[in-house]
Scaffold this active site. Structure first.
Site, PDB file in Angstrom:
ATOM      1  N   GLY A 179       0.894  -1.192  -0.058  1.00 36.59           N
ATOM      2  CA  GLY A 179       0.116   0.054  -0.017  1.00 36.59           C
ATOM      3  C   GLY A 179       0.784   1.344   0.047  1.00 36.59           C
ATOM      4  O   GLY A 179       1.769   1.338   0.576  1.00 36.59           O
ATOM      5  N   ARG A 211      13.366   9.806  -2.968  1.00 35.82           N
ATOM      6  CA  ARG A 211      14.264  11.085  -3.452  1.00 35.82           C
ATOM      7  C   ARG A 211      15.549  10.915  -2.541  1.00 35.82           C
ATOM      8  O   ARG A 211      16.664  11.206  -3.166  1.00 35.82           O
ATOM      9  CB  ARG A 211      13.506  12.389  -2.985  1.00 35.82           C
ATOM     10  CG  ARG A 211      14.392  13.647  -3.160  1.00 35.82           C
ATOM     11  CD  ARG A 211      13.504  14.691  -2.763  1.00 35.82           C
ATOM     12  NE  ARG A 211      13.993  15.945  -2.755  1.00 35.82           N
ATOM     13  CZ  ARG A 211      14.852  16.584  -1.682  1.00 35.82           C
ATOM     14  NH1 ARG A 211      14.733  15.723  -0.702  1.00 35.82           N
ATOM     15  NH2 ARG A 211      15.419  17.750  -1.801  1.00 35.82           N
ATOM     16  N   ARG A 224      19.270  10.442  -4.337  1.00 37.79           N
ATOM     17  CA  ARG A 224      20.282  11.702  -4.301  1.00 37.79           C
ATOM     18  C   ARG A 224      21.485  11.326  -3.307  1.00 37.79           C
ATOM     19  O   ARG A 224      22.655  11.649  -3.571  1.00 37.79           O
ATOM     20  CB  ARG A 224      19.394  12.891  -3.837  1.00 37.79           C
ATOM     21  CG  ARG A 224      18.682  13.488  -4.953  1.00 37.79           C
ATOM     22  CD  ARG A 224      18.159  14.796  -4.748  1.00 37.79           C
ATOM     23  NE  ARG A 224      17.408  15.130  -5.957  1.00 37.79           N
ATOM     24  CZ  ARG A 224      16.998  16.481  -6.090  1.00 37.79           C
ATOM     25  NH1 ARG A 224      17.065  17.418  -5.203  1.00 37.79           N
ATOM     26  NH2 ARG A 224      16.453  16.971  -7.066  1.00 37.79           N
ATOM     27  N   ARG A 278       0.509  -5.387  -6.300  1.00 32.93           N
ATOM     28  CA  ARG A 278       0.768  -6.902  -5.652  1.00 32.93           C
ATOM     29  C   ARG A 278       1.222  -7.932  -6.814  1.00 32.93           C
ATOM     30  O   ARG A 278       0.961  -7.638  -7.921  1.00 32.93           O
ATOM     31  CB  ARG A 278      -0.769  -7.249  -5.194  1.00 32.93           C
ATOM     32  CG  ARG A 278      -1.511  -6.104  -4.449  1.00 32.93           C
ATOM     33  CD  ARG A 278      -0.850  -6.062  -3.039  1.00 32.93           C
ATOM     34  NE  ARG A 278      -1.722  -5.120  -2.087  1.00 32.93           N
ATOM     35  CZ  ARG A 278      -1.418  -4.836  -1.063  1.00 32.93           C
ATOM     36  NH1 ARG A 278      -0.338  -5.245  -0.673  1.00 32.93           N
ATOM     37  NH2 ARG A 278      -2.024  -3.882  -0.222  1.00 32.93           N
ATOM     38  N   GLY A 298       5.797  -2.273   3.354  1.00 32.68           N
ATOM     39  CA  GLY A 298       5.306  -2.724   4.855  1.00 32.68           C
ATOM     40  C   GLY A 298       5.925  -4.002   5.229  1.00 32.68           C
ATOM     41  O   GLY A 298       6.973  -4.575   4.475  1.00 32.68           O
ATOM     42  N   ASP A 299       5.100  -4.907   5.887  1.00 29.21           N
ATOM     43  CA  ASP A 299       5.750  -6.141   6.513  1.00 29.21           C
ATOM     44  C   ASP A 299       5.952  -7.302   5.176  1.00 29.21           C
ATOM     45  O   ASP A 299       6.820  -8.059   4.858  1.00 29.21           O
ATOM     46  CB  ASP A 299       4.884  -6.839   7.503  1.00 29.21           C
ATOM     47  CG  ASP A 299       3.565  -7.004   7.371  1.00 29.21           C
ATOM     48  OD1 ASP A 299       2.898  -6.435   6.215  1.00 29.21           O
ATOM     49  OD2 ASP A 299       2.902  -7.827   7.893  1.00 29.21           O
ATOM     50  N   THR A 344       4.509   2.671   5.819  1.00 31.04           N
ATOM     51  CA  THR A 344       3.037   2.487   5.785  1.00 31.04           C
ATOM     52  C   THR A 344       2.072   3.163   6.871  1.00 31.04           C
ATOM     53  O   THR A 344       2.731   3.668   7.834  1.00 31.04           O
ATOM     54  CB  THR A 344       2.816   0.721   6.043  1.00 31.04           C
ATOM     55  OG1 THR A 344       1.380   0.622   6.632  1.00 31.04           O
ATOM     56  CG2 THR A 344       3.548   0.518   7.606  1.00 31.04           C
ATOM     57  N   ASP A 385       0.069   2.410   8.680  1.00 32.67           N
ATOM     58  CA  ASP A 385      -0.488   1.496   9.915  1.00 32.67           C
ATOM     59  C   ASP A 385       0.414   1.579  10.984  1.00 32.67           C
ATOM     60  O   ASP A 385      -0.147   1.308  12.172  1.00 32.67           O
ATOM     61  CB  ASP A 385      -0.658  -0.002   9.494  1.00 32.67           C
ATOM     62  CG  ASP A 385      -1.723  -0.235   8.431  1.00 32.67           C
ATOM     63  OD1 ASP A 385      -2.521   0.764   8.106  1.00 32.67           O
ATOM     64  OD2 ASP A 385      -1.397  -1.032   7.352  1.00 32.67           O
ATOM     65  N   ASP A 391       2.707  -0.409  11.952  1.00 31.85           N
ATOM     66  CA  ASP A 391       2.631  -1.923  12.346  1.00 31.85           C
ATOM     67  C   ASP A 391       3.996  -2.621  12.165  1.00 31.85           C
ATOM     68  O   ASP A 391       3.969  -3.655  12.276  1.00 31.85           O
ATOM     69  CB  ASP A 391       1.462  -2.560  12.005  1.00 31.85           C
ATOM     70  CG  ASP A 391       1.579  -2.762  10.305  1.00 31.85           C
ATOM     71  OD1 ASP A 391       2.273  -1.965   9.802  1.00 31.85           O
ATOM     72  OD2 ASP A 391       0.787  -3.295   9.793  1.00 31.85           O
ATOM     73  N   ARG A 438      -5.180  -1.912   9.553  1.00 30.11           N
ATOM     74  CA  ARG A 438      -5.184  -3.471   9.334  1.00 30.11           C
ATOM     75  C   ARG A 438      -5.387  -4.067  10.811  1.00 30.11           C
ATOM     76  O   ARG A 438      -6.474  -3.784  11.423  1.00 30.11           O
ATOM     77  CB  ARG A 438      -3.841  -3.978   8.819  1.00 30.11           C
ATOM     78  CG  ARG A 438      -3.598  -3.564   7.426  1.00 30.11           C
ATOM     79  CD  ARG A 438      -2.713  -4.444   6.695  1.00 30.11           C
ATOM     80  NE  ARG A 438      -1.371  -4.777   7.511  1.00 30.11           N
ATOM     81  CZ  ARG A 438      -0.509  -5.639   7.130  1.00 30.11           C
ATOM     82  NH1 ARG A 438      -0.927  -6.684   6.057  1.00 30.11           N
ATOM     83  NH2 ARG A 438       0.388  -5.697   7.725  1.00 30.11           N
ATOM     84  N   ARG A 454     -25.483  13.861  31.898  1.00 27.55           N
ATOM     85  CA  ARG A 454     -24.955  15.150  32.298  1.00 27.55           C
ATOM     86  C   ARG A 454     -24.953  16.227  31.308  1.00 27.55           C
ATOM     87  O   ARG A 454     -24.310  17.347  31.300  1.00 27.55           O
ATOM     88  CB  ARG A 454     -23.410  14.945  32.869  1.00 27.55           C
ATOM     89  CG  ARG A 454     -22.364  14.676  31.883  1.00 27.55           C
ATOM     90  CD  ARG A 454     -21.120  14.430  32.354  1.00 27.55           C
ATOM     91  NE  ARG A 454     -20.119  13.722  31.300  1.00 27.55           N
ATOM     92  CZ  ARG A 454     -19.346  14.412  30.472  1.00 27.55           C
ATOM     93  NH1 ARG A 454     -19.540  15.684  30.471  1.00 27.55           N
ATOM     94  NH2 ARG A 454     -18.440  13.930  29.868  1.00 27.55           N
ATOM     95  N   LYS A 458     -24.347  15.914  27.720  1.00 27.47           N
ATOM     96  CA  LYS A 458     -23.636  16.075  26.343  1.00 27.47           C
ATOM     97  C   LYS A 458     -24.500  15.040  25.396  1.00 27.47           C
ATOM     98  O   LYS A 458     -24.966  14.197  25.602  1.00 27.47           O
ATOM     99  CB  LYS A 458     -22.560  14.858  26.732  1.00 27.47           C
ATOM    100  CG  LYS A 458     -21.254  14.645  25.676  1.00 27.47           C
ATOM    101  CD  LYS A 458     -20.070  13.981  26.193  1.00 27.47           C
ATOM    102  CE  LYS A 458     -19.369  13.732  24.993  1.00 27.47           C
ATOM    103  NZ  LYS A 458     -18.685  15.083  24.818  1.00 27.47           N
ATOM    104  N   GLU A 465     -10.232  -0.545  12.024  1.00 25.15           N
ATOM    105  CA  GLU A 465     -10.804  -1.503  11.217  1.00 25.15           C
ATOM    106  C   GLU A 465     -10.491  -3.147  11.443  1.00 25.15           C
ATOM    107  O   GLU A 465     -11.166  -3.843  11.175  1.00 25.15           O
ATOM    108  CB  GLU A 465     -10.274  -1.585   9.598  1.00 25.15           C
ATOM    109  CG  GLU A 465      -8.882  -1.559   9.260  1.00 25.15           C
ATOM    110  CD  GLU A 465      -8.411  -1.673   7.913  1.00 25.15           C
ATOM    111  OE1 GLU A 465      -9.398  -1.516   7.094  1.00 25.15           O
ATOM    112  OE2 GLU A 465      -7.195  -1.406   7.717  1.00 25.15           O
ATOM    113  N   MET A 481      -8.816   7.746   1.532  1.00 24.56           N
ATOM    114  CA  MET A 481      -8.508   9.177   1.732  1.00 24.56           C
ATOM    115  C   MET A 481      -7.423   9.312   2.780  1.00 24.56           C
ATOM    116  O   MET A 481      -6.485  10.183   2.553  1.00 24.56           O
ATOM    117  CB  MET A 481      -9.629  10.007   2.053  1.00 24.56           C
ATOM    118  CG  MET A 481     -10.181   9.666   3.475  1.00 24.56           C
ATOM    119  SD  MET A 481     -11.419  11.126   3.976  1.00 24.56           S
ATOM    120  CE  MET A 481     -10.564  12.266   4.426  1.00 24.56           C
ATOM    121  N   GLN A 482      -7.369   8.123   3.799  1.00 18.28           N
ATOM    122  CA  GLN A 482      -6.145   8.511   4.747  1.00 18.28           C
ATOM    123  C   GLN A 482      -4.831   8.116   4.266  1.00 18.28           C
ATOM    124  O   GLN A 482      -3.901   8.398   4.841  1.00 18.28           O
ATOM    125  CB  GLN A 482      -6.542   7.234   5.760  1.00 18.28           C
ATOM    126  CG  GLN A 482      -7.747   7.302   6.446  1.00 18.28           C
ATOM    127  CD  GLN A 482      -8.468   6.123   7.235  1.00 18.28           C
ATOM    128  OE1 GLN A 482      -7.833   6.094   8.587  1.00 18.28           O
ATOM    129  NE2 GLN A 482      -9.199   5.377   6.621  1.00 18.28           N
TER     130      GLN A 482
END
Length: 319
Positions: free
Chosen positions: A11, A21, A25, A72, A102-103, A125, A127, A129, A171, A211, A213, A222, A250-251
């Protein structure tokens, strides 16, 4: 070592471009040629490899995603696929490879190293993780994206007196949910590392309602369950008017924060140094703001540790 390769795999994460970069360099500064491998391990097998110059990575440090793209590749899981990749590298005289991901990407780098081709893993990543580092490239940017969404959701939750369930990525790790929940002022945070108790969540919400709220934000990682699934359970227990926001991919997007640009630049440059020193089968990371490196097999065997003190603090501050 006079010629190295670099690829991004798995991902995408904000800051991967900054890491590419730095690799390009730093290597050129040290008199080492660099080749970019496009489409991850898939491109490695099919030979999508191009020589990179200083200008190849100009104007990318602020861009999200990865200029080398990612894919993938089931074929690379096999020894035959791995040997094909090594053959492509050796045909171009490439002597070492830097893998940003990632892993799963780390496991590919480990396999190549065990077949005699030195690789260095760079943790990329959202995550957070990956063992052997306090933070991964992309985590800080994704965290800020989630917090920005929570701030906006809170405005409408307050206006309509609703309970909002926000599902975030991660994940099987709860880092993104935990950090976003605490810094975003969420009333409840659900993470895979600690089983939740619906009765205690219900009691917390009801006490807040008593109270005065009128709205609540619940962050669901997730790895626990889907936000929609949890919201259905919650409505059955409380009859509160509940809405769900699934932040989704979007994250992963957006311009990387200064923190991620710095981290990516430092880790990418350190990976080049390790290859130049003749070291393969290593991972780079940051611990207590100091650069570290581990044997890749050792890193993959480490358990991911979430700071449960932060989790306890989130409960104390959300009373």
């Amino acid at each position: 070592m006079k010629r190295i390769g670099v690829l991004t795999s798995g991902g995408d994460a904000p800051g991967m471009n900054a890491a590419v970069r730095a690799v390009v360099r730093k290597a050129i500064y040290q008199g080492v040629e660099v080749y970019g491998i496009y489409q991850g391990y898939q491109g490695l097998i099919t030979g999508q490899i191009e020589k990179m110059e200083v200008g190849s990575v100009g104007d990318i440090i602020h861009r999200g995603g990865t200029m080398l793209r990612s894919a993938r590749c089931q074929e690379f899981v096999t020894k035959e696929g791995q040997l094909k990749g090594i053959q492509q590298l050796k045909a171009l005289g490439i002597e070492g490879l830097i893998v940003i991901g990632g892993d799963g990407s780390y496991r590919g780098a480990k396999a190549l190293t065990e077949l005699g081709f030195p690789c260095i893993g760079v943790p990329g990543t959202i995550d957070n993780d990956i063992p052997g580092t306090d933070f991964t490239i992309g985590f800080d940017t994704a965290l800020n994206t989630v917090i920005d969404a929570i701030d906006k959701i809170r405005d409408t939750a307050s206006s309509h007196e609703r309970t909002f369930v926000v599902e975030v990525m991660g994940r099987n790790a709860g880092d993104l949910a935990l950090w976003a929940g605490l810094s975003g002022g969420a009333e409840t945070i659900l993470i895979p590392e600690d089983p939740f108790d619906m009765d205690s969540i219900k009691d917390r919400l009801l006490k807040g309602h008593e109270r005065g709220k009128r709205h609540s934000i619940i962050i669901v990682a997730e790895g626990v369950m889907s936000g929609n699934e949890f919201a259905k359970k919650l409505e059955e227990e409380t009859q509160f008017d509940t809405r769900v926001s699934v932040l989704g991919h979007m994250q992963r997007g957006g311009s990387p924060t200064a923190v991620d640009r710095m981290l990516a630049s430092r880790l990418g440059a350190r990976a080049v140094e390790l290859l130049i020193e003749g070291k393969g089968g290593r991972t780079v990371g940051i611990e207590k703001n100091q650069l570290v490196d581990y044997d890749i097999s050792e890193a993959l065997a480490m358990p991911h540790q979430l700071d449960l003190d932060i989790y306890r603090l989130s409960k104390e501050l959300s009373i």
